[in-house]
Design an enzyme around this catalytic site. Sequence first.
Site, PDB file in Angstrom:
ATOM      1  N   THR A   1       0.965  -1.435   0.862  1.00  0.00           N
ATOM      2  CA  THR A   1       0.011   0.150  -0.244  1.00  0.00           C
ATOM      3  C   THR A   1       0.593   0.865   0.025  1.00  0.00           C
ATOM      4  O   THR A   1       2.024   1.123   0.523  1.00  0.00           O
ATOM      5  CB  THR A   1      -0.855  -0.338   1.591  1.00  0.00           C
ATOM      6  OG1 THR A   1      -1.948  -0.641   1.462  1.00  0.00           O
ATOM      7  CG2 THR A   1      -1.682   1.321   1.714  1.00  0.00           C
TER       8      THR A   1
ATOM      9  N   ASP B   1      -8.036  -1.917   5.113  1.00  0.00           N
ATOM     10  CA  ASP B   1      -8.488  -0.119   5.966  1.00  0.00           C
ATOM     11  C   ASP B   1      -8.070   1.015   5.729  1.00  0.00           C
ATOM     12  O   ASP B   1      -8.379   1.717   6.044  1.00  0.00           O
ATOM     13  CB  ASP B   1      -7.133  -0.785   6.947  1.00  0.00           C
ATOM     14  CG  ASP B   1      -6.181  -1.416   6.715  1.00  0.00           C
ATOM     15  OD1 ASP B   1      -6.315  -1.796   5.274  1.00  0.00           O
ATOM     16  OD2 ASP B   1      -5.192  -0.379   7.183  1.00  0.00           O
TER      17      ASP B   1
ATOM     18  N   GLY C   1      -5.025  -5.737   6.549  1.00  0.00           N
ATOM     19  CA  GLY C   1      -6.187  -4.839   6.716  1.00  0.00           C
ATOM     20  C   GLY C   1      -7.171  -5.193   7.655  1.00  0.00           C
ATOM     21  O   GLY C   1      -7.743  -4.422   8.519  1.00  0.00           O
TER      22      GLY C   1
END
Lengths: 341, 341
Positions: free
Chosen positions: A206, A237, A260
Amino acid sequence: MKIKMLLFLAILTLGMVSCKNQASQEKSEVANEKPDWVIVIHGGAGNITPERIPPEKEAEYKVKLAEALDAGAAILDNGGSSLDAVEVAINIMEDCPLFNAGKGAVFSADGINELDASIMDGRTMNAGAVAGVTTIRHPISAARKVMEESAHVMLVKDGAEQFALGQGIEIVDPSWFYTEKRWQSLQKAKQREAEKKADLTKKSGTVGCVALDKHGNLAAGTSTGGMTNKKYGRIGDSPIIGAGTYANNNSCAVSATGHGEYFIRNVVAYDISARMLYANMTLNEASNEVINHVLKEQNGSGGIIAIDNKGNIAMPFNTAGMFRGYMKPGTEAEVFIFKDK
Amino acid sequence: MKIKMLLFLAILTLGMVSCKNQASQEKSEVANEKPDWVIVIHGGAGNITPERIPPEKEAEYKVKLAEALDAGAAILDNGGSSLDAVEVAINIMEDCPLFNAGKGAVFSADGINELDASIMDGRTMNAGAVAGVTTIRHPISAARKVMEESAHVMLVKDGAEQFALGQGIEIVDPSWFYTEKRWQSLQKAKQREAEKKADLTKKSGTVGCVALDKHGNLAAGTSTGGMTNKKYGRIGDSPIIGAGTYANNNSCAVSATGHGEYFIRNVVAYDISARMLYANMTLNEASNEVINHVLKEQNGSGGIIAIDNKGNIAMPFNTAGMFRGYMKPGTEAEVFIFKDK
């Protein structure tokens, strides 16, 4: 005479101690002096080891991390806003196939790239997020439009795309996000699934950025392609305010990366701020507690980057490595990949 | 002799003080004795006044709230889990056209009912959520399946529906959710929008339940149709863990209702838990601070229901009214609508 001598010595000693204290205090104040601006980025945490990242790849990552930092730093140094710096730095990583965001995002089980992003303004506490979008070149820019041009915080799927289109956000053909490497990762994941082997899919990867600008305003942003082979419209998340992204001028700005589901259940980004505000922890104490104790005990892998409102930074992770770096006035970008370099 | 007398009096006085202390301590312990189980529900907060709710409607609401409490209470009294109680109580409200959840949910701008729900288990800290679903009769039950049968926390739109179908969750035609009253609300909202008049749409109306079972386990759940005339795949706080729903056996279980964007930005449900754990606030102090100070100062309208792990309950709201009620062992269901009744 002896007494006078002792008194003299005592005064001398006290004077020296006092001078020393003053000196060390000055030094410590210099060390903690609030920098004019700070920017920190990450490009994902995970099983990132020197064995898996050959030196030429390591160099590629470091060049791109430095480029993103430089772009954000230029804005901050010119007195620009932390929000602008966060958006620009993330845009560069979204366009780079090395990271799991924008171009180079992982593929869902349906063979498409479903992107999530969120951004938060620590000054106004306003926030915006998009999730499950497939045609937006820069999801972080769409998230910012949601924050600034809508009454909402979170828009998903085609509704989010329709909104972004109306806001002049760049729309691309889904093939823009395609990279051969991520396509092969999906094929491998599907094969293992068919053979009922353990899922080795990386749960992380990410990009994110946090910044403090000259006006004392914090901002945080996160952008991702989520998990390889993800199904059923799974959302992690990254687009969830409080979980993957949080910013508050009274405490800190945080962007997370990792598995997440653990970050959602533990409300990770907000928890770091809450520990600072309510338990009087420092940024370092709060982020270490959350990443290296709370999450680690649950086998929740990942890391965060954060800046507090005094310009202190934290970049803890409980994985082998995390693509990360920071920059402050008058210095070059400092970038790291593994535990210690 | 005088001294002996004084000593005697002193001992006597001390003894009396000590007895009094013991008595008041006992009384306070009895008052705070942890109930075997507790259940609290809400059916939405908003501009709910006696002028807007005629007595016969008030009675209808109260009957349905009591029915939901009774159903959850029966499970808890039999030693069932707080999760089961939360799910059953919410199912009843989801099937009732009076509330903005399931049947009777508000319409989006596209003229469809897009439903969101989430649930959290305070024992395991596991959680599940669905958002933007249009064919699931009981979104809270789908959220529970996400929690218990998937590796994920949040699934959205058709992906979530596909998952629910595979789990044997009841799928209905979208027309199941239609109610004439909500359809007319959408028409009115659209007309005001066309005339560029202020949006009078109620930002609230959601159902939720929190419960403490005989085993000491807390659970929380929330289910909603969101906002009338919502656009662009807008998602509010109800399906977001930490914002609309949170449960943790170490602190409390919370379900929120109100103007969702404020609840997301303020991470409301988790903030109440964080204030208890880090700032040593009681449940009452924490929830009042968040609803009547933090949110009120931002004009963020709404309320929450909560139970702590000692069985204390809180039901603060900063709106005119909130459909709400609770039940404990050996008592009838207590239900309220307006500020004081």
